[in-house]
Design an enzyme around this catalytic site. Structure first.
Site, mmCIF file in Angstrom:
data_model
loop_
_atom_site.group_PDB
_atom_site.id
_atom_site.type_symbol
_atom_site.label_atom_id
_atom_site.label_comp_id
_atom_site.label_asym_id
_atom_site.label_seq_id
_atom_site.Cartn_x
_atom_site.Cartn_y
_atom_site.Cartn_z
ATOM 1 C CE LYS A 13 -2.090 -0.948 3.920
ATOM 2 N NZ LYS A 13 -1.562 -2.268 4.269
ATOM 3 N NE ARG A 127 7.897 -2.413 6.029
ATOM 4 C CZ ARG A 127 6.598 -2.172 5.981
ATOM 5 N NH1 ARG A 127 6.107 -1.416 5.022
ATOM 6 N NH2 ARG A 127 5.772 -2.676 6.870
HETATM 7 P P1 ADP Z 1 0.694 -1.994 7.606
HETATM 8 O O1 ADP Z 1 -0.590 -1.828 6.845
HETATM 9 O O2 ADP Z 1 1.825 -2.419 6.747
HETATM 10 O O3 ADP Z 1 0.533 -2.907 8.785
HETATM 11 P P2 ADP Z 1 0.562 0.824 8.552
HETATM 12 O O4 ADP Z 1 1.711 1.752 8.602
HETATM 13 O O5 ADP Z 1 -0.581 1.163 7.645
HETATM 14 O O6 ADP Z 1 1.174 -0.605 8.201
HETATM 15 O O7 ADP Z 1 -0.068 0.659 10.024
HETATM 16 C C1 ADP Z 1 0.719 0.338 11.141
HETATM 17 C C2 ADP Z 1 -0.118 0.304 12.422
HETATM 18 O O8 ADP Z 1 -0.703 1.610 12.655
HETATM 19 C C3 ADP Z 1 -1.314 -0.641 12.436
HETATM 20 O O9 ADP Z 1 -0.946 -1.962 12.757
HETATM 21 C C4 ADP Z 1 -2.189 0.017 13.530
HETATM 22 O O10 ADP Z 1 -1.678 -0.232 14.811
HETATM 23 C C5 ADP Z 1 -1.999 1.487 13.256
HETATM 24 N N1 ADP Z 1 -2.992 2.018 12.301
HETATM 25 C C6 ADP Z 1 -2.729 2.528 11.068
HETATM 26 N N2 ADP Z 1 -3.850 2.936 10.463
HETATM 27 C C7 ADP Z 1 -4.862 2.674 11.338
HETATM 28 C C8 ADP Z 1 -6.273 2.857 11.307
HETATM 29 N N3 ADP Z 1 -6.888 3.389 10.226
HETATM 30 N N4 ADP Z 1 -7.006 2.485 12.380
HETATM 31 C C9 ADP Z 1 -6.421 1.944 13.463
HETATM 32 N N5 ADP Z 1 -5.103 1.737 13.569
HETATM 33 C C10 ADP Z 1 -4.311 2.096 12.516
#
Ligand code: ADP
Length: 197
Positions: A13, A127
């Protein structure tokens, strides 16, 4: 252009959202990045956020929704944005609909990256190694334990978001197992075929 990029942890993503940002000149709104920034600030809320993010669980909807509502108001988001990692629950998706409705806006498309679950942990470990080799900080949640929690959260809370957008006829599914540039081309085709402006 207002897009959502959906997919499990490690689906790509962030990579694809960053590229879309370049292509369309609109910001990438990554809730993961925003939450990590909040965590790094070390405030009491930030410390709680850090604990949750590092464990791989989801941060409560109200915290994420407040951050997104503020971010969407910034002038650089007026012409559009790429939402990366948000919405992650059906409740967040409904709240986003309300936020956009109040601004007389709507999403153009939701791009879902489909990746075999068996490939995800390997991508995340790769990564982590690449970041360490570059001397960059490795994400505290890029390890097998937190990954398990992230995948479980994805299955329970985020997978239903795809069905929510399928019902709105916004969902476009792309094969996230293909090489990065092939995925990119498929996303561009999906995005361009759906612009409503
Ligand atoms: P990935 O999708 O690779 O796990 P992200 O950087 O999108 O990585 O998200 C990392 C962490 O941030 C998630 O595991 C969660 O703890 C938190 N997080 C991110 N976006 C959200 C969201 N929309 N709602 C709740 N928690 C979120």
């Amino acid at each position: 252009m207002r897009l959502v990029v959906l997919g499990p942890p490690g689906a790509g993503k962030g990579t694809q959202s960053a590229r879309l940002t370049q292509k369309y000149g609109i910001p990438q709104l990554s809730t993961g990045d925003m939450l990590r920034a909040a965590a790094a600030a070390g405030t009491p809320v930030g410390r709680r956020v850090k604990e949750i993010v590092d464990s791989g669980s989801l941060v409560p909807d109200e915290v994420v929704l407040k951050i997104i509502a503020e971010r969407i108001e910034r002038p650089d988001a007026a012409r559009g944005f790429i939402l990366d990692g948000f919405p992650r629950t059906v409740n967040q998706a409904k709240a986003l609909d309300e936020l956009l409705k109040a601004k007389n806006m709507r999403l153009d498309a939701v791009i879902e990256l489909k990746v075999d679950e068996s490939a995800l942990l390997g991508r995340i470990e790769k990564r982590a190694k690449e970041m360490a080799a570059k001397g960059c900080a490795v994400r505290a949640d890029d390890n097998p334990d937190a990954f398990k929690t992230r995948l479980a959260a994805y299955r329970a809370m985020t997978a239903p978001v795809s069905a929510y957008y399928a019902r709105q006829r916004l969902l476009k599914t792309v094969d996230g197992m293909a090489p990065i540039d092939v995925v990119a081309t498929q996303i561009d085709q999906a995005a361009e075929s759906s612009v409503r402006i």
